[in-house]
Design a protein around this motif. Structure first.
Motif, PDB file in Angstrom:
ATOM      1  N   UNK A 126       0.836  -1.200   0.000  1.00  0.00           N
ATOM      2  CA  UNK A 126       0.000   0.000   0.000  1.00  0.00           C
ATOM      3  C   UNK A 126       0.869   1.247   0.000  1.00  0.00           C
ATOM      4  N   UNK A 127       1.910   1.251   0.850  1.00  0.00           N
ATOM      5  CA  UNK A 127       2.806   2.412   0.918  1.00  0.00           C
ATOM      6  C   UNK A 127       3.557   2.594  -0.395  1.00  0.00           C
ATOM      7  N   UNK A 128       3.923   1.498  -1.023  1.00  0.00           N
ATOM      8  CA  UNK A 128       4.623   1.566  -2.307  1.00  0.00           C
ATOM      9  C   UNK A 128       3.746   2.211  -3.378  1.00  0.00           C
ATOM     10  N   UNK A 129       2.468   1.841  -3.404  1.00  0.00           N
ATOM     11  CA  UNK A 129       1.555   2.444  -4.371  1.00  0.00           C
ATOM     12  C   UNK A 129       1.257   3.894  -4.009  1.00  0.00           C
ATOM     13  N   UNK A 130       1.094   4.176  -2.706  1.00  0.00           N
ATOM     14  CA  UNK A 130       0.758   5.529  -2.267  1.00  0.00           C
ATOM     15  C   UNK A 130       1.854   6.521  -2.610  1.00  0.00           C
ATOM     16  N   UNK A 131       3.101   6.051  -2.644  1.00  0.00           N
ATOM     17  CA  UNK A 131       4.210   6.946  -2.975  1.00  0.00           C
ATOM     18  C   UNK A 131       4.083   7.503  -4.390  1.00  0.00           C
ATOM     19  N   UNK A 132       3.343   6.807  -5.247  1.00  0.00           N
ATOM     20  CA  UNK A 132       3.180   7.256  -6.640  1.00  0.00           C
ATOM     21  C   UNK A 132       1.835   7.915  -6.881  1.00  0.00           C
ATOM     22  N   UNK A 133       1.098   8.188  -5.814  1.00  0.00           N
ATOM     23  CA  UNK A 133      -0.192   8.852  -5.985  1.00  0.00           C
ATOM     24  C   UNK A 133      -0.014  10.193  -6.691  1.00  0.00           C
ATOM     25  N   UNK A 134      -0.852  10.436  -7.674  1.00  0.00           N
ATOM     26  CA  UNK A 134      -0.820  11.709  -8.395  1.00  0.00           C
ATOM     27  C   UNK A 134       0.254  11.791  -9.449  1.00  0.00           C
ATOM     28  N   UNK A 135       1.066  10.742  -9.599  1.00  0.00           N
ATOM     29  CA  UNK A 135       2.158  10.763 -10.577  1.00  0.00           C
ATOM     30  C   UNK A 135       1.722  10.015 -11.835  1.00  0.00           C
ATOM     31  N   UNK A 136       1.930  10.621 -12.961  1.00  0.00           N
ATOM     32  CA  UNK A 136       1.721   9.936 -14.237  1.00  0.00           C
ATOM     33  C   UNK A 136       2.856  10.317 -15.175  1.00  0.00           C
ATOM     34  N   UNK A 137       3.127   9.417 -16.117  1.00  0.00           N
ATOM     35  CA  UNK A 137       4.252   9.592 -17.032  1.00  0.00           C
ATOM     36  C   UNK A 137       3.745   9.482 -18.463  1.00  0.00           C
ATOM     37  N   UNK A 138       3.991  10.512 -19.234  1.00  0.00           N
ATOM     38  CA  UNK A 138       3.638  10.500 -20.650  1.00  0.00           C
ATOM     39  C   UNK A 138       4.853  10.083 -21.462  1.00  0.00           C
ATOM     40  N   UNK A 139       4.618   9.321 -22.505  1.00  0.00           N
ATOM     41  CA  UNK A 139       5.697   8.914 -23.411  1.00  0.00           C
ATOM     42  C   UNK A 139       5.359   9.411 -24.807  1.00  0.00           C
ATOM     43  N   UNK A 140       6.361   9.904 -25.492  1.00  0.00           N
ATOM     44  CA  UNK A 140       6.115  10.441 -26.827  1.00  0.00           C
ATOM     45  C   UNK A 140       7.360  10.312 -27.679  1.00  0.00           C
ATOM     46  N   UNK A 141       7.134  10.194 -28.971  1.00  0.00           N
ATOM     47  CA  UNK A 141       8.227  10.178 -29.945  1.00  0.00           C
ATOM     48  C   UNK A 141       8.410  11.535 -30.603  1.00  0.00           C
ATOM     49  N   UNK A 142       7.611  12.537 -30.211  1.00  0.00           N
ATOM     50  CA  UNK A 142       7.682  13.862 -30.816  1.00  0.00           C
ATOM     51  C   UNK A 142       8.930  14.583 -30.312  1.00  0.00           C
ATOM     52  N   UNK A 143       9.684  15.151 -31.223  1.00  0.00           N
ATOM     53  CA  UNK A 143      10.916  15.841 -30.859  1.00  0.00           C
ATOM     54  C   UNK A 143      10.631  17.109 -30.051  1.00  0.00           C
ATOM     55  N   UNK A 144      11.622  17.518 -29.258  1.00  0.00           N
ATOM     56  CA  UNK A 144      11.461  18.680 -28.390  1.00  0.00           C
ATOM     57  C   UNK A 144      11.220  19.953 -29.190  1.00  0.00           C
ATOM     58  N   UNK A 145      11.842  20.055 -30.363  1.00  0.00           N
ATOM     59  CA  UNK A 145      11.673  21.287 -31.139  1.00  0.00           C
ATOM     60  C   UNK A 145      10.273  21.400 -31.741  1.00  0.00           C
ATOM     61  N   UNK A 146       9.503  20.311 -31.729  1.00  0.00           N
ATOM     62  CA  UNK A 146       8.119  20.364 -32.220  1.00  0.00           C
ATOM     63  C   UNK A 146       7.131  20.597 -31.083  1.00  0.00           C
ATOM     64  N   UNK A 147       7.334  19.918 -29.960  1.00  0.00           N
ATOM     65  CA  UNK A 147       6.453  20.074 -28.808  1.00  0.00           C
ATOM     66  C   UNK A 147       7.294  20.094 -27.541  1.00  0.00           C
ATOM     67  N   UNK A 148       7.137  21.131 -26.747  1.00  0.00           N
ATOM     68  CA  UNK A 148       7.810  21.166 -25.450  1.00  0.00           C
ATOM     69  C   UNK A 148       7.084  20.225 -24.493  1.00  0.00           C
ATOM     70  N   UNK A 149       7.701  19.989 -23.328  1.00  0.00           N
ATOM     71  CA  UNK A 149       7.076  19.098 -22.344  1.00  0.00           C
ATOM     72  C   UNK A 149       5.697  19.592 -21.919  1.00  0.00           C
ATOM     73  N   UNK A 150       5.521  20.882 -21.601  1.00  0.00           N
ATOM     74  CA  UNK A 150       4.162  21.345 -21.257  1.00  0.00           C
ATOM     75  C   UNK A 150       3.172  21.161 -22.402  1.00  0.00           C
ATOM     76  N   UNK A 151       3.626  21.347 -23.629  1.00  0.00           N
ATOM     77  CA  UNK A 151       2.727  21.166 -24.776  1.00  0.00           C
ATOM     78  C   UNK A 151       2.327  19.705 -24.944  1.00  0.00           C
ATOM     79  N   UNK A 152       3.231  18.784 -24.639  1.00  0.00           N
ATOM     80  CA  UNK A 152       2.895  17.360 -24.694  1.00  0.00           C
ATOM     81  C   UNK A 152       1.797  17.052 -23.678  1.00  0.00           C
ATOM     82  N   UNK A 153       1.921  17.607 -22.472  1.00  0.00           N
ATOM     83  CA  UNK A 153       0.913  17.385 -21.428  1.00  0.00           C
ATOM     84  C   UNK A 153      -0.437  17.936 -21.878  1.00  0.00           C
TER      85      UNK A 153
END
Length: 573
Positions: free
Chosen positions: A399-426
């Protein structure tokens, strides 16, 4: 309107009730009724009323209102369809089929129902509005509608290609998601038992995949059998984008259940010009933490960052943490754990009771498994089942192991940084919410796609296509009407500190929600209540109480709000 006295040579002059208007700089007029047989005092009374005076005798003695037909909402919908060039979009050569398809699309927005109900709503004797009259389809029956649906389905590919031409371009972001709709009956080969997103367990269903642009405007729709998994629907969408829409460069945005690791590896990674944005599942995020690629201390001072991991070569990983989401997940976990414990305690007591105790490892295990499947938190308990007893404890470490990741999500993308910044990906990934809103509108709120009663496969596909086109129409109407709807029409000024933070409505939208009025004082509506308000703008059939006088139509004057809505849409009643 006005009363005009027209000389008639040797005969007595004609007394005519006329209507005048300007068109192209010229004055046009038409005769509504011939009042020559009226007594002079009655004519003068009518003339006085039309000039703003008062009649000596009540006008109710001069006219009968034969019938009133709801009209304003029809004018709004059909006017928007003309602006969107629906006739060219549908491209049906047969004028009758074209009008019937336009009627079904409009009816889906105005009063969604079965094809039989739609046909009755168009008929002169059973009408619900002026829709049948405006499109000249008052004599249509359900068989005519089915024939028009068959013709429309043959045009699906050209229609979607035209929508893609209008709303997609090279390098465009394309949103894709899948939903299910339950089915009534068991005759259609598309209807299968599968995972129901509607909560209608035990009913056959179909799967509906929707493609939209970055703003959520629908572009294409496809129907799959009800037992097809999300990832298996991805291949046809890629071929549609690359081959039918001829897009050599596109960014596909899908959720973690759609763009899985296997789909990315087998169908996306080696396609030139095809990029994607998706998210990692919880076990993959946990693996990042264990490998040291994701340090939770990253979120001590910020809520967004970018990390790298050798298991995701040539990909960017954008990590986010939403504190409000973390709080909500922690609350929900505790509630689910407590609810599960209450049910498990019943099993413990059942094994310990003196009269008719629960016995048998298989019986105890079956009952426990059913309870754990209900609340989906069985992984957080350590269970001990014997032939005569049952015990459980919480797995606090897990339970503690899962709770440590509460609210955390990870996006994965192949789009280059010069096309989309991290905030734009989100921000791009969060736009998937617009497809979910489209599904809610399609299925329940507005267009009532479900339940589905059609038996033939082609009719089911045509029905879904009609609903998608109706949502395309509604989407554009909502954009235009946003200033007088509860929708946020000032998103550019919404104060949002970070794309990870929950969406914030603009100050203007908050004022509308609180006061239920716009800054100009107009009443704020939902989309459906505004259509209902427009429906009170009626077209009335008026019959003068004069021998041989012809009846005529007169539309009620719009209220200020109705006029404002029609002006926003750019149509007239």
């Amino acid at each position: 309107m006005y009363v005009e006295r027209v000389p008639n040579r040797g005969s007595r002059p004609a007394i005519l009730l006329r209507e005048g208007w300007r068109e192209g700089g010229k004055v046009r007029k038409r005769t509504i009724a011939n009042l020559s047989d009226w007594p002079a005092e009655q004519v003068e009374a009518l003339r006085a009323v039309l000039k703003g005076g008062r009649a000596a005798a009540p006008l109710t003695e001069a006219f009968d209102i034969v019938r009133s037909r709801p009209h304003g909402h029809v004018a709004a919908v059909l006017g928007t369809m003309r602006q969107l060039r629906f006739d060219a979009l549908l491209g049906l050569e047969d004028p009758k089929s074209l009008k019937l398809c336009e009627a079904m699309i409009a009816a889906r927005v105005l009063f969604p129902g079965s094809k039989l109900a739609t046909a009755r709503g168009l008929g002169a004797e059973t009408l619900r509005s002026t829709l049948g009259e405006q499109l000249d389809v008052e004599q249509a029956d359900e068989d005519d509608l089915y024939a028009a649906m068959d013709a429309l389905l043959e045009r699906q590919e050209p229609i979607e290609q035209e929508l893609a031409r209008r709303h997609l371009g090279e390098g465009a972001q394309v949103l894709y998601d899948l939903t299910s709709a339950h089915f009534e009956g068991r005759c259609c080969p598309l209807a299968k038992l599968g995972y129901s997103r509607d909560g209608h367990k035990g009913k056959p269903q179909i799967e509906v995949g929707l493609l939209g642009n970055a703003q959520g405007c629908p572009v294409a729709v496809e129907v799959f059998e009800g037992n097809v998994g999300d990832p298996r629907t991805l291949g046809p969408q890629i071929r549609k984008l690359r081959e039918r829409f001829a897009l050599s460069s596109v960014v596909l945005v899908g959720d973690r259940g759609m763009l899985t690791e296997a789909r990315i590896r087998e169908e996306l990674r080696d396609v030139e010009g095809l990029d994607w944005i998706s998210a990692l599942r919880a076990p993959a995020i946990q693996a990042l933490v264990q490998a040291g690629s994701l340090q939770l201390s990253l979120f001590d001072e910020r809520d967004l960052g970018e990390v790298h991991d050798p298991r995701y070569p040539e990909e960017r990983l954008i990590v986010c943490r939403n504190p409000l989401l973390a709080t909500e997940r922690a609350r929900k976990r505790q509630e689910l754990l407590a609810a599960t414990e209450r049910e498990l305690d019943k099993v413990v007591r059942a094994t310990a009771r003196k009269k008719n105790p629960l016995r048998g490892k298989d019986k105890i295990g079956l009952r426990v498994g059913k309870l754990l499947g209900r609340f989906k938190v069985g992984k957080h308990f350590v269970l001990s089942v014997t032939a005569e007893s049952f015990r459980y404890t919480r797995d606090e470490a897990r339970i503690a192991e899962e709770a440590a990741l509460d609210g955390i999500y990870v996006l994965r993308t192949s789009v280059a940084t010069d096309r989309l910044s991290a905030p734009e990906v989100v921000r791009s990934y969060k736009q998937l919410a617009s497809v979910e809103r489209a599904f809610r509108s399609l299925k329940t709120v507005d267009l009532k796609l479900r339940p589905i009663y059609h038996h033939k496969e082609n009719r089911v596909r045509a029905h879904v296509l009609l609903c998608m086109l109706a949502y395309y129409l509604e989407w554009h109407m909502r954009q235009a009407l946003a200033p007088i709807l509860f929708d946020d029409d000032d998103k550019a000024h919404a104060e949002r500190t970070s794309p990870v933070a929950p969406a914030v409505r603009s100050a203007r939208a908050q004022r509308k929600a609180e006061r239920k009025r716009t800054d100009e004082g107009a009443t704020v509506h939902s989309f459906q209540s505004l259509l209902a308000d427009l429906a009170t703008l009626t077209k009335n059939r008026i019959q003068p109480r004069i021998k041989n006088a012809e009846s005529f139509d007169q539309t009620t004057l719009p209220t200020n709000l109705q006029r404002r809505a029609l002006d926003l849409l750019g149509v007239t009643p």
